[in-house]
Design an enzyme around this catalytic site. Structure first.
Site, short mmCIF file in Angstrom:
data_model
loop_
_atom_site.label_atom_id
_atom_site.label_comp_id
_atom_site.label_asym_id
_atom_site.label_seq_id
_atom_site.Cartn_x
_atom_site.Cartn_y
_atom_site.Cartn_z
CB CYS A 70 10.48 -13.92 19.46
SG CYS A 70 9.55 -14.60 20.86
CB CYS A 177 14.29 -19.46 23.70
SG CYS A 177 14.01 -17.79 24.36
#
Length: 256
Positions: A70, A177
């Site tokens: 992440c 992302c």
């Protein structure tokens, strides 16, 4: 060998699939907290608390390494995770692939969550690795959440909005992302009409998986290709929305 991955939600699928491709025997622990999605708009303190919760749940399964799959968590929580878990458990963060994208020489666009876009962390990477390459930071509000829930219309709208903010003549798009890697083909299709013909997309799944395998404490340890899914620390199944993405297929399919 057992490797754990943590993320807010299903963004970890890309790195998990890359690991399974490199080591078909690897045991995977996927730790997330989808009820807390999205992490992008949260404060650094909130992101750190949520990331620590996912990491602790994963660490309880005694993996050989932990991937922070992440970008937002890597920006805000990586130092705290390493301070608590290393050296007993190697922690591998996810870094936007700015360096290889900039090395191609053309204008670069970095698609990322609002929390990562404009952050000191990302600006530092641009300063250190982009050189003289023109770089545009493109915030993508709502895209990670839409991918998480498999909301096709919302995915399309978020991608179209971000593509409209991506300068014409872009040569490379950095997927800042992990959720975005699950819809990379749609991002390419949206950007391509105004981009250079040589447009390339740069994700983090493959290099992060390779780095994790280099960092494991016992590389000779064999696994049995098991899959453990944790939601807020409790065992669960892969979400139905996850199964719509091709990266989930090598995880859900039985090993022969």
């Amino acid at each position: 060998m057992k490797i754990a991955l943590m993320d807010s939600g299903i963004g970890l699928l890309a790195a998990a699939a890359a690991l399974r491709a490199l080591r078909p025997d690897v045991d995977l622990v996927l730790s997330s907290n989808p009820a807390s999605m999205p992490w992008g708009p949260r404060t650094p303190e909130e992101v750190t608390e949520l990331a620590l919760g996912c990491a602790r749940a994963a660490a309880a399964h005694r993996p050989d390494a932990l991937i922070v799959a992440c970008n937002t968590a890597s920006v805000h929580a990586l130092a705290a995770l390493r301070a608590e878990l290393e050296p007993a458990l190697p922690v591998i963060g996810t870094v936007p692939a700015i360096k290889p994208a900039a090395a191609l020489g053309g204008p670069v666009a970095i698609w990322a969550t609002p929390a990562t876009t404009g952050s000191a962390y990302q600006r530092g990477l641009i300063r250190d690795f982009a050189g003289t390459t023109a770089v545009t930071e493109v915030a993508c509000p709502g895209l990670a959440d839409a991918v998480e829930h498999g909301d096709d219309a919302a995915i399309g709208a978020a991608i179209a909005a971000a593509a409209a903010r991506t300068p014409a003549g872009t040569a490379a798009v950095v997927l800042g992302c992990t959720h975005y890697e699950l819809v990379a083909d749609r991002i390419r299709a949206a950007v391509a009409p105004s981009a250079l013909p040589s447009l390339t997309l740069h994700g983090s799944a493959d290099p992060v998986a390779a780095q994790a395998l280099r960092r494991v404490l016992d590389p000779a340890r064999e696994g049995t290709a098991t899959l453990t899914v944790l939601h807020a620390g409790s065992e669960a199944a892969l979400p139905a929305a996850a199964l719509a993405y091709p990266q989930a297929l090598p995880l859900a399919a039985p090993t022969t």
